[in-house]
Design a protein around this motif. Structure first.
Motif, PDB file in Angstrom:
ATOM      1  N   GLY A  84       0.783  -1.222   0.000  1.00 14.34           N
ATOM      2  CA  GLY A  84       0.000   0.000   0.000  1.00 14.34           C
ATOM      3  C   GLY A  84       0.814   1.271   0.000  1.00 14.34           C
ATOM      4  O   GLY A  84       0.465   2.241   0.667  1.00 14.34           O
ATOM      5  N   CYS A  85       1.890   1.291  -0.768  1.00 13.07           N
ATOM      6  CA  CYS A  85       2.769   2.469  -0.802  1.00 13.07           C
ATOM      7  C   CYS A  85       2.539   3.353  -2.026  1.00 13.07           C
ATOM      8  O   CYS A  85       3.313   4.267  -2.267  1.00 13.07           O
ATOM      9  CB  CYS A  85       4.234   2.032  -0.746  1.00 13.07           C
ATOM     10  SG  CYS A  85       4.731   1.495   0.898  1.00 13.07           S
ATOM     11  N   GLY A  86       1.492   3.072  -2.791  1.00 16.03           N
ATOM     12  CA  GLY A  86       1.179   3.918  -3.943  1.00 16.03           C
ATOM     13  C   GLY A  86       2.106   3.741  -5.126  1.00 16.03           C
ATOM     14  O   GLY A  86       2.245   4.639  -5.957  1.00 16.03           O
ATOM     15  N   VAL A 107      11.817 -11.924   2.278  1.00 20.07           N
ATOM     16  CA  VAL A 107      10.410 -11.543   2.232  1.00 20.07           C
ATOM     17  C   VAL A 107      10.288 -10.167   1.592  1.00 20.07           C
ATOM     18  O   VAL A 107      10.925  -9.216   2.031  1.00 20.07           O
ATOM     19  CB  VAL A 107       9.795 -11.512   3.654  1.00 20.07           C
ATOM     20  CG1 VAL A 107       8.358 -11.024   3.619  1.00 20.07           C
ATOM     21  CG2 VAL A 107       9.895 -12.877   4.313  1.00 20.07           C
ATOM     22  N   LEU A 108       9.476 -10.093   0.552  1.00 22.26           N
ATOM     23  CA  LEU A 108       9.173  -8.823  -0.110  1.00 22.26           C
ATOM     24  C   LEU A 108       7.667  -8.738  -0.267  1.00 22.26           C
ATOM     25  O   LEU A 108       7.069  -9.532  -0.997  1.00 22.26           O
ATOM     26  CB  LEU A 108       9.871  -8.736  -1.466  1.00 22.26           C
ATOM     27  CG  LEU A 108       9.644  -7.470  -2.281  1.00 22.26           C
ATOM     28  CD1 LEU A 108      10.065  -6.217  -1.497  1.00 22.26           C
ATOM     29  CD2 LEU A 108      10.371  -7.544  -3.615  1.00 22.26           C
ATOM     30  N   ARG A 109       7.056  -7.806   0.430  1.00 17.87           N
ATOM     31  CA  ARG A 109       5.598  -7.667   0.400  1.00 17.87           C
ATOM     32  C   ARG A 109       5.226  -6.392  -0.341  1.00 17.87           C
ATOM     33  O   ARG A 109       5.622  -5.297   0.058  1.00 17.87           O
ATOM     34  CB  ARG A 109       5.045  -7.660   1.810  1.00 17.87           C
ATOM     35  CG  ARG A 109       5.251  -9.004   2.489  1.00 17.87           C
ATOM     36  CD  ARG A 109       4.441  -9.156   3.723  1.00 17.87           C
ATOM     37  NE  ARG A 109       4.651 -10.496   4.268  1.00 17.87           N
ATOM     38  CZ  ARG A 109       4.590 -10.779   5.541  1.00 17.87           C
ATOM     39  NH1 ARG A 109       4.299  -9.834   6.416  1.00 17.87           N
ATOM     40  NH2 ARG A 109       4.798 -12.013   5.956  1.00 17.87           N
ATOM     41  N   LEU A 110       4.448  -6.577  -1.399  1.00 18.85           N
ATOM     42  CA  LEU A 110       4.104  -5.467  -2.287  1.00 18.85           C
ATOM     43  C   LEU A 110       2.605  -5.342  -2.566  1.00 18.85           C
ATOM     44  O   LEU A 110       2.210  -4.608  -3.466  1.00 18.85           O
ATOM     45  CB  LEU A 110       4.828  -5.652  -3.632  1.00 18.85           C
ATOM     46  CG  LEU A 110       6.351  -5.694  -3.568  1.00 18.85           C
ATOM     47  CD1 LEU A 110       6.922  -6.143  -4.904  1.00 18.85           C
ATOM     48  CD2 LEU A 110       6.905  -4.348  -3.159  1.00 18.85           C
ATOM     49  N   SER A 111       1.777  -6.045  -1.822  1.00 23.77           N
ATOM     50  CA  SER A 111       0.345  -6.018  -2.100  1.00 23.77           C
ATOM     51  C   SER A 111      -0.215  -4.601  -1.994  1.00 23.77           C
ATOM     52  O   SER A 111       0.399  -3.706  -1.410  1.00 23.77           O
ATOM     53  CB  SER A 111      -0.398  -6.959  -1.150  1.00 23.77           C
ATOM     54  OG  SER A 111      -0.200  -6.568   0.188  1.00 23.77           O
ATOM     55  N   ASP A 112      -1.368  -4.406  -2.590  1.00 23.85           N
ATOM     56  CA  ASP A 112      -2.066  -3.119  -2.584  1.00 23.85           C
ATOM     57  C   ASP A 112      -1.273  -1.999  -3.245  1.00 23.85           C
ATOM     58  O   ASP A 112      -1.294  -0.848  -2.807  1.00 23.85           O
ATOM     59  CB  ASP A 112      -2.475  -2.720  -1.160  1.00 23.85           C
ATOM     60  CG  ASP A 112      -3.459  -3.695  -0.547  1.00 23.85           C
ATOM     61  OD1 ASP A 112      -4.327  -4.193  -1.288  1.00 23.85           O
ATOM     62  OD2 ASP A 112      -3.354  -3.965   0.665  1.00 23.85           O
ATOM     63  N   ASN A 113      -0.541  -2.344  -4.291  1.00 24.98           N
ATOM     64  CA  ASN A 113       0.120  -1.385  -5.168  1.00 24.98           C
ATOM     65  C   ASN A 113      -0.361  -1.673  -6.584  1.00 24.98           C
ATOM     66  O   ASN A 113      -0.895  -2.736  -6.855  1.00 24.98           O
ATOM     67  CB  ASN A 113       1.654  -1.540  -5.094  1.00 24.98           C
ATOM     68  CG  ASN A 113       2.225  -1.009  -3.799  1.00 24.98           C
ATOM     69  OD1 ASN A 113       2.228   0.178  -3.540  1.00 24.98           O
ATOM     70  ND2 ASN A 113       2.703  -1.925  -2.961  1.00 24.98           N
ATOM     71  N   ARG A 114      -0.157  -0.754  -7.478  1.00 28.09           N
ATOM     72  CA  ARG A 114      -0.553  -0.938  -8.883  1.00 28.09           C
ATOM     73  C   ARG A 114       0.707  -1.132  -9.730  1.00 28.09           C
ATOM     74  O   ARG A 114       1.022  -0.311 -10.594  1.00 28.09           O
ATOM     75  CB  ARG A 114      -1.355   0.276  -9.347  1.00 28.09           C
ATOM     76  CG  ARG A 114      -2.629   0.488  -8.562  1.00 28.09           C
ATOM     77  CD  ARG A 114      -3.385   1.742  -8.976  1.00 28.09           C
ATOM     78  NE  ARG A 114      -2.536   2.906  -9.212  1.00 28.09           N
ATOM     79  CZ  ARG A 114      -2.212   3.817  -8.297  1.00 28.09           C
ATOM     80  NH1 ARG A 114      -2.646   3.709  -7.078  1.00 28.09           N
ATOM     81  NH2 ARG A 114      -1.461   4.835  -8.599  1.00 28.09           N
TER      82      ARG A 114
END
Length: 138
Positions: A84-86, A107-114
């Motif tokens: 969710g960092c835009g 671990v690399l978490r990138l959900s809620d980005n476009r």
């Protein structure tokens, strides 16, 4: 953020976890993130989720990590949360560079980005070539 970065630069540099979830950071925090990366060589977990650092913040973070690697410093980062960092597809090369710079990243978490297909393709190539240790990409 400026005061935090300044304090970390002046500290003894033993920080291993920095949890900045939903702290109203913006892309203007990019230079401070760069200073933190440079001044905290033992950082293993960096949580930036739910902050509007956007593409520019991702680029600055990647640049700081690559600069540290080029300077011969081993990047200790194992977990990076950027949900969710835009970020958009413009972050594709930055995300690739983060994977390349961080050989210990698990671990690399990138959900809620476009981030789109371009970013996924670049990350997949980087994972295949550089980072055999990545265990979780979400």
């Amino acid at each position: 953020m400026m005061l935090l970065a300044k304090g970390l630069v002046e500290s003894e540099k033993h920080l291993e976890t920095l949890h900045l979830w939903n702290c109203s950071l913006t892309q203007k925090s990019g230079p401070h993130l760069q200073a933190i990366i440079k001044s905290c060589p033992n950082l293993k977990t960096l949580v930036l989720g739910e902050n509007a650092i956007e593409d520019d913040g991702a680029r600055r973070l990647a640049r700081a990590l690559l600069d540290e690697r080029k300077a011969g410093r081993q990047i200790q980062l194992e977990k990076l949360h950027m949900q969710g960092c835009g970020m958009t597809e413009k972050s594709a090369s930055a995300l690739r560079d983060i994977i390349v710079a961080c050989s210990r990243l698990k671990v690399l978490r990138l959900s809620d980005n476009r981030i789109a297909d371009t970013s996924v393709d670049m990350m997949a190539k980087a994972m295949g070539n550089e980072n055999e240790h990545l265990e979780e990409l979400a």
